[in-house]
Write a protein that holds these residues in place. Structure first.
Motif, PDB file in Angstrom:
ATOM      1  N   VAL A   7       0.800  -1.223  -0.043  1.00  0.00           N
ATOM      2  CA  VAL A   7      -0.143   0.048  -0.049  1.00  0.00           C
ATOM      3  C   VAL A   7       0.962   1.296   0.148  1.00  0.00           C
ATOM      4  O   VAL A   7       1.789   1.505   0.887  1.00  0.00           O
ATOM      5  N   SER A  35      -7.471   2.677  -5.444  1.00  0.00           N
ATOM      6  CA  SER A  35      -6.949   3.672  -4.769  1.00  0.00           C
ATOM      7  C   SER A  35      -7.992   4.234  -3.829  1.00  0.00           C
ATOM      8  O   SER A  35      -9.247   3.994  -4.382  1.00  0.00           O
ATOM      9  N   ARG A  39      -4.050   6.614  -0.755  1.00  0.00           N
ATOM     10  CA  ARG A  39      -3.402   5.213  -0.649  1.00  0.00           C
ATOM     11  C   ARG A  39      -3.886   4.550  -1.989  1.00  0.00           C
ATOM     12  O   ARG A  39      -4.822   4.421  -2.366  1.00  0.00           O
ATOM     13  N   ALA A  41      -3.023   0.643  -3.809  1.00  0.00           N
ATOM     14  CA  ALA A  41      -2.834  -0.906  -3.753  1.00  0.00           C
ATOM     15  C   ALA A  41      -1.837  -1.053  -4.873  1.00  0.00           C
ATOM     16  O   ALA A  41      -2.441  -0.647  -5.900  1.00  0.00           O
ATOM     17  N   THR A  71       1.868  -5.414   2.890  1.00  0.00           N
ATOM     18  CA  THR A  71       0.709  -5.999   3.516  1.00  0.00           C
ATOM     19  C   THR A  71       0.628  -7.524   2.943  1.00  0.00           C
ATOM     20  O   THR A  71      -0.050  -8.104   3.687  1.00  0.00           O
TER      21      THR A  71
END
Length: 89
Positions: A7, A35, A39, A41, A71
């Motif tokens: 992230v 998003s 943030r 991903a 993550t």
């Protein structure tokens, strides 16, 4: 091939955030995900763990990137720089 789920927290300055996303889109090792706000991903896939580490460092140093959280990590079969294969069972 190591696969990481990340992230990325982007800059709150829109032009810097766009610049970072545009650069990420050009890197074939990076797949952009959803998003939400600042943030984003992403999934990264490299040939070796050392390359993954270098990619992570370059993301942190990239203009428009504020922070990178890891993550997910998949190390099914990892090639190290010494041509030694390590299996994760």
């Amino acid at each position: 091939m190591p696969v990481f789920g990340l992230v990325i927290t982007l800059s709150d300055q829109p032009h810097l955030a766009r610049e970072a996303v545009d650069k990420l889109k050009k890197d074939q090792r990076v797949t952009l995900g959803e998003s939400k706000g600042q943030r984003l991903a992403v999934a990264t896939e490299t040939k070796a763990l050392e390359e993954q580490e270098q990619l992570h460092a370059s993301l942190l140093a990239q203009r428009g990137v504020v922070h990178v959280d890891t993550t997910f990590v998949e190390l099914d079969e990892v090639q190290t720089s010494g041509s030694q294969t390590v299996e994760n069972k």
